[in-house]
Design a protein around this motif. Structure first.
Motif, PDB file in Angstrom:
ATOM      1  N   ILE A  99      28.837   6.904 -16.446  1.00  0.00           N
ATOM      2  CA  ILE A  99      29.576   5.721 -16.029  1.00  0.00           C
ATOM      3  C   ILE A  99      30.943   5.739 -16.707  1.00  0.00           C
ATOM      4  N   VAL A 100      31.989   5.780 -15.892  1.00  0.00           N
ATOM      5  CA  VAL A 100      33.367   5.870 -16.387  1.00  0.00           C
ATOM      6  C   VAL A 100      34.030   4.510 -16.220  1.00  0.00           C
ATOM      7  N   VAL A 101      34.359   3.872 -17.327  1.00  0.00           N
ATOM      8  CA  VAL A 101      34.948   2.533 -17.299  1.00  0.00           C
ATOM      9  C   VAL A 101      36.464   2.643 -17.174  1.00  0.00           C
ATOM     10  N   LEU A 102      37.007   1.954 -16.177  1.00  0.00           N
ATOM     11  CA  LEU A 102      38.444   1.994 -15.916  1.00  0.00           C
ATOM     12  C   LEU A 102      39.008   0.577 -15.933  1.00  0.00           C
ATOM     13  N   SER A 103      40.150   0.417 -16.565  1.00  0.00           N
ATOM     14  CA  SER A 103      40.819  -0.885 -16.623  1.00  0.00           C
ATOM     15  C   SER A 103      41.677  -1.076 -15.376  1.00  0.00           C
ATOM     16  N   THR A 104      41.632  -2.264 -14.794  1.00  0.00           N
ATOM     17  CA  THR A 104      42.457  -2.570 -13.627  1.00  0.00           C
ATOM     18  C   THR A 104      43.436  -3.686 -13.959  1.00  0.00           C
ATOM     19  N   LYS A 105      44.496  -3.742 -13.179  1.00  0.00           N
ATOM     20  CA  LYS A 105      45.517  -4.773 -13.392  1.00  0.00           C
ATOM     21  C   LYS A 105      44.916  -6.162 -13.240  1.00  0.00           C
ATOM     22  N   GLY A 106      43.966  -6.309 -12.303  1.00  0.00           N
ATOM     23  CA  GLY A 106      43.330  -7.602 -12.105  1.00  0.00           C
ATOM     24  C   GLY A 106      42.559  -8.070 -13.325  1.00  0.00           C
ATOM     25  N   ASP A 107      42.012  -7.118 -14.089  1.00  0.00           N
ATOM     26  CA  ASP A 107      41.300  -7.470 -15.320  1.00  0.00           C
ATOM     27  C   ASP A 107      42.264  -7.822 -16.443  1.00  0.00           C
ATOM     28  N   ARG A 108      43.424  -7.163 -16.445  1.00  0.00           N
ATOM     29  CA  ARG A 108      44.364  -7.355 -17.556  1.00  0.00           C
ATOM     30  C   ARG A 108      45.183  -8.630 -17.420  1.00  0.00           C
ATOM     31  N   ILE A 109      45.444  -9.059 -16.189  1.00  0.00           N
ATOM     32  CA  ILE A 109      46.247 -10.277 -15.971  1.00  0.00           C
ATOM     33  C   ILE A 109      45.296 -11.396 -15.561  1.00  0.00           C
ATOM     34  N   THR A 110      45.073 -12.343 -16.452  1.00  0.00           N
ATOM     35  CA  THR A 110      44.083 -13.397 -16.183  1.00  0.00           C
ATOM     36  C   THR A 110      44.666 -14.803 -16.247  1.00  0.00           C
ATOM     37  N   ASP A 111      45.988 -14.902 -16.395  1.00  0.00           N
ATOM     38  CA  ASP A 111      46.588 -16.228 -16.544  1.00  0.00           C
ATOM     39  C   ASP A 111      47.217 -16.748 -15.260  1.00  0.00           C
ATOM     40  N   ARG A 112      47.113 -15.963 -14.161  1.00  0.00           N
ATOM     41  CA  ARG A 112      47.690 -16.377 -12.888  1.00  0.00           C
ATOM     42  C   ARG A 112      46.703 -16.111 -11.766  1.00  0.00           C
ATOM     43  N   SER A 113      46.856 -16.841 -10.662  1.00  0.00           N
ATOM     44  CA  SER A 113      45.955 -16.629  -9.531  1.00  0.00           C
ATOM     45  C   SER A 113      46.244 -15.281  -8.885  1.00  0.00           C
ATOM     46  N   LEU A 114      45.230 -14.702  -8.260  1.00  0.00           N
ATOM     47  CA  LEU A 114      45.393 -13.408  -7.596  1.00  0.00           C
ATOM     48  C   LEU A 114      46.455 -13.473  -6.505  1.00  0.00           C
ATOM     49  N   ALA A 115      46.573 -14.618  -5.844  1.00  0.00           N
ATOM     50  CA  ALA A 115      47.555 -14.762  -4.773  1.00  0.00           C
ATOM     51  C   ALA A 115      48.975 -14.530  -5.277  1.00  0.00           C
ATOM     52  N   LEU A 116      49.215 -14.849  -6.551  1.00  0.00           N
ATOM     53  CA  LEU A 116      50.558 -14.735  -7.110  1.00  0.00           C
ATOM     54  C   LEU A 116      50.867 -13.345  -7.633  1.00  0.00           C
ATOM     55  N   ILE A 117      49.834 -12.533  -7.891  1.00  0.00           N
ATOM     56  CA  ILE A 117      50.082 -11.240  -8.530  1.00  0.00           C
ATOM     57  C   ILE A 117      49.702 -10.046  -7.664  1.00  0.00           C
ATOM     58  N   GLY A 118      49.254 -10.298  -6.419  1.00  0.00           N
ATOM     59  CA  GLY A 118      49.066  -9.154  -5.539  1.00  0.00           C
ATOM     60  C   GLY A 118      47.764  -9.058  -4.792  1.00  0.00           C
ATOM     61  N   GLY A 119      46.804  -9.935  -5.054  1.00  0.00           N
ATOM     62  CA  GLY A 119      45.587  -9.954  -4.261  1.00  0.00           C
ATOM     63  C   GLY A 119      44.481  -9.050  -4.754  1.00  0.00           C
ATOM     64  N   LYS A 120      43.493  -8.840  -3.870  1.00  0.00           N
ATOM     65  CA  LYS A 120      42.257  -8.156  -4.247  1.00  0.00           C
ATOM     66  C   LYS A 120      42.466  -6.730  -4.730  1.00  0.00           C
ATOM     67  N   GLY A 121      43.443  -6.036  -4.190  1.00  0.00           N
ATOM     68  CA  GLY A 121      43.645  -4.644  -4.550  1.00  0.00           C
ATOM     69  C   GLY A 121      43.894  -4.422  -6.029  1.00  0.00           C
ATOM     70  N   LEU A 122      44.232  -5.472  -6.756  1.00  0.00           N
ATOM     71  CA  LEU A 122      44.468  -5.354  -8.191  1.00  0.00           C
ATOM     72  C   LEU A 122      43.202  -4.981  -8.946  1.00  0.00           C
ATOM     73  N   PHE A 123      42.028  -5.189  -8.342  1.00  0.00           N
ATOM     74  CA  PHE A 123      40.769  -4.833  -8.983  1.00  0.00           C
ATOM     75  C   PHE A 123      40.306  -3.427  -8.613  1.00  0.00           C
ATOM     76  N   THR A 124      41.046  -2.748  -7.748  1.00  0.00           N
ATOM     77  CA  THR A 124      40.575  -1.450  -7.265  1.00  0.00           C
ATOM     78  C   THR A 124      41.598  -0.326  -7.370  1.00  0.00           C
ATOM     79  N   GLU A 125      42.864  -0.637  -7.503  1.00  0.00           N
ATOM     80  CA  GLU A 125      43.926   0.367  -7.369  1.00  0.00           C
ATOM     81  C   GLU A 125      43.758   1.536  -8.334  1.00  0.00           C
ATOM     82  N   GLU A 126      43.555   1.246  -9.614  1.00  0.00           N
ATOM     83  CA  GLU A 126      43.429   2.326 -10.600  1.00  0.00           C
ATOM     84  C   GLU A 126      42.168   3.153 -10.365  1.00  0.00           C
ATOM     85  N   ILE A 127      41.091   2.474  -9.986  1.00  0.00           N
ATOM     86  CA  ILE A 127      39.835   3.181  -9.730  1.00  0.00           C
ATOM     87  C   ILE A 127      39.977   4.097  -8.523  1.00  0.00           C
ATOM     88  N   GLU A 128      40.621   3.596  -7.471  1.00  0.00           N
ATOM     89  CA  GLU A 128      40.789   4.400  -6.257  1.00  0.00           C
ATOM     90  C   GLU A 128      41.703   5.596  -6.491  1.00  0.00           C
TER      91      GLU A 128
END
Length: 309
Positions: free
Chosen positions: A40-69
């Motif tokens: 199991i390879v743990v990868l950090s995503t932008k969505g995990d690192r930025i938690t003080d703003r709504s996803l709508a303001l910082i780029g949406g769902k892809g923020l949880f997958t971009e680095e992994i993909e």
């Protein structure tokens, strides 16, 4: 014959790790492989690192997958495990959702130290949620409540609640169950009244298109009814250009080869909503979802969607 461990990419939250381990366990059982054959390879995503703003303001769902993909596309991991509801409807070229595990409970739960049920909260109480769908549904049912953005992992949100940053919050029951926190919810919400997000409760596996070795490994754990249901719901979402700016709910259920779908779109304030139902063969899941999306879009009219911008 495979000699090196299969590398499974995942986010590092307790829930993401629980989902990766469930996938690993199913693969071990299906193929008679030892745990040592999976890393199991743990990868950090932008969505995990930025938690003080709504996803709508910082780029949406892809923020949880971009680095992994990116690691999946380059071959640094063999496949990735995700929460299906976190997946954008458009994936990077060369990648696809190849497997869906049997779906967990699709419902949302209400959690509060103040009241046992959402409808019992005192007027003006504060409810925290990161989901625009949940926010809109809360406002639809209780326009008197103060709804605020509440982001973070499950434990983080529960800690915020314990500190009094809100009087209540809502989470997916599937995540609560996978984390073994069954004593936390004070109410399980009726999906007829509080419909879930498209693909809620379903774990998916993302892999490279045309990778026959990985396809052979993964195909043994694919759950056809979950695949059909989630395919319908994602087609509905895609037709509506669903993102983290859009309050959309959708749930498909499968029985005797037939699919029943119910979808809903809401304005962010919950004041206006449209619902649609569709039924048909499970084999036509994608077409049923897409048709439902086009129909409800036409019914709502262009002015309705301007409230999402």
């Amino acid at each position: 014959m495979q000699t090196k461990p299969f590398r499974i990419g995942t986010r590092g939250s307790p829930l993401a790790l629980a989902q990766a381990r469930e996938t690993r366990s199913r693969l071990m059982a299906a193929h008679g492989l030892p745990e040592s054959m999976f890393e199991i390879v743990v990868l950090s995503t932008k969505g995990d690192r930025i938690t003080d703003r709504s996803l709508a303001l910082i780029g949406g769902k892809g923020l949880f997958t971009e680095e992994i993909e990116a690691q999946l596309a380059s071959g640094q991991i063999d496949f990735a495990v995700h929460s299906s509801k976190d997946m954008p409807t458009k994936l990077p070229d060369g990648l696809h959702l190849s497997v869906f595990l049997p779906r967990e409970d699709v419902r949302d739960v209400f959690i509060s130290p103040v009241a046992p049920r959402l409808l019992d909260l005192p007027r003006g109480a504060t409810v925290g949620s990161a989901s625009l769908r949940r926010q809109a549904l809360i406002r639809r049912l209780r326009p008197d409540l103060n709804v605020i953005v509440f982001r973070g992992q499950v434990d983080t949100r529960l800690e915020k609640l314990a500190r009094g940053e809100a009087d209540a919050t809502l989470l997916a029951y599937a995540g609560i169950r996978r984390l073994g926190k069954l004593d936390v919810p004070t109410e399980v919400l009726d999906p007829e009244i509080f419909p879930p997000a498209p693909a809620q409760g379903a774990i998916c596996v993302e892999s490279r298109i045309g990778d026959a070795r990985i396809d052979a490994l993964l195909s043994a754990i694919d759950h056809a009814p979950t695949r059909a249901a989630v395919t319908c719901e994602r087609a509905f979402l895609e037709t509506l250009d669903g993102s983290c700016r859009t309050p959309i709910a959708g749930l498909a259920t499968i029985g005797d080869g037939q699919l029943r779908f119910r979808g809903m779109i809401l304005t962010p304030d919950g004041g206006t909503f449209h619902e649609i139902e569709a039924t048909g063969p499970a084999a036509d899941a994608a077409d049923l979802g897409a048709t439902a999306g086009r129909t409800i879009r036409e019914r709502a009219g262009a002015a309705f969607f301007e409230s999402w911008i």
